[in-house]
Design a protein around this motif. Structure first.
Motif, PDB file in Angstrom:
ATOM      1  N   ALA A  16       0.842  -1.189   0.000  1.00  0.00           N
ATOM      2  CA  ALA A  16       0.000   0.000   0.000  1.00  0.00           C
ATOM      3  C   ALA A  16       0.880   1.243   0.000  1.00  0.00           C
ATOM      4  N   GLN A  18       1.165   5.684  -1.678  1.00  0.00           N
ATOM      5  CA  GLN A  18       0.748   6.681  -2.653  1.00  0.00           C
ATOM      6  C   GLN A  18       1.462   6.486  -3.979  1.00  0.00           C
ATOM      7  N   ASN A  37      -3.976   7.089  -3.393  1.00  0.00           N
ATOM      8  CA  ASN A  37      -3.519   6.098  -2.425  1.00  0.00           C
ATOM      9  C   ASN A  37      -3.921   4.720  -2.909  1.00  0.00           C
ATOM     10  N   LEU A  38      -2.956   3.808  -2.990  1.00  0.00           N
ATOM     11  CA  LEU A  38      -3.218   2.445  -3.427  1.00  0.00           C
ATOM     12  C   LEU A  38      -3.246   1.514  -2.222  1.00  0.00           C
ATOM     13  N   VAL A  39      -4.084   0.510  -2.304  1.00  0.00           N
ATOM     14  CA  VAL A  39      -4.104  -0.546  -1.300  1.00  0.00           C
ATOM     15  C   VAL A  39      -3.257  -1.698  -1.825  1.00  0.00           C
ATOM     16  N   LYS A  40      -2.813  -2.554  -0.939  1.00  0.00           N
ATOM     17  CA  LYS A  40      -2.083  -3.744  -1.378  1.00  0.00           C
ATOM     18  C   LYS A  40      -3.049  -4.627  -2.155  1.00  0.00           C
ATOM     19  N   ASN A  43      -6.197  -2.506  -7.571  1.00  0.00           N
ATOM     20  CA  ASN A  43      -6.697  -1.140  -7.481  1.00  0.00           C
ATOM     21  C   ASN A  43      -7.283  -0.739  -8.830  1.00  0.00           C
ATOM     22  N   LYS A  64       5.609   4.897  -8.383  1.00  0.00           N
ATOM     23  CA  LYS A  64       5.348   4.402  -7.034  1.00  0.00           C
ATOM     24  C   LYS A  64       6.582   3.676  -6.518  1.00  0.00           C
TER      25      LYS A  64
END
Length: 76
Positions: A16, A18, A37-40, A43, A64
């Motif tokens: 996870a 940004q 914002n990315l989650v593990k 996405n 990233k």
């Protein structure tokens, strides 16, 4: 790969955090910049383009954690 009103990106993130995105013209000039914002895991990033860009070929660059990916898309 044509885009009408909404650019959609599917991103698989190992961790996870940004990510930054640049949309550039064919000459490499940055037209728009945004962050998400990315989650593990999986996405889905959606970015509206309906009034922002005329029809043409563009590039999106994703940054990233030291990783960079660039891909081309066509806006109808």
């Amino acid at each position: 790969n044509p885009v009408n009103d909404m650019l959609q990106l599917y991103i698989q993130a190992d961790v996870a955090g940004q990510a930054s995105f640049d949309i550039t013209g064919s000459a490499g000039n940055i037209l728009f910049r945004f962050s998400e914002n990315l989650v593990k895991g999986d996405n889905l990033i959606r970015y509206p383009l309906h009034h922002l860009l005329p029809a043409g070929i563009y590039f999106i660059r994703v940054y990233k954690g030291g990783f960079t990916l660039t891909t081309r898309f066509y806006k109808r």
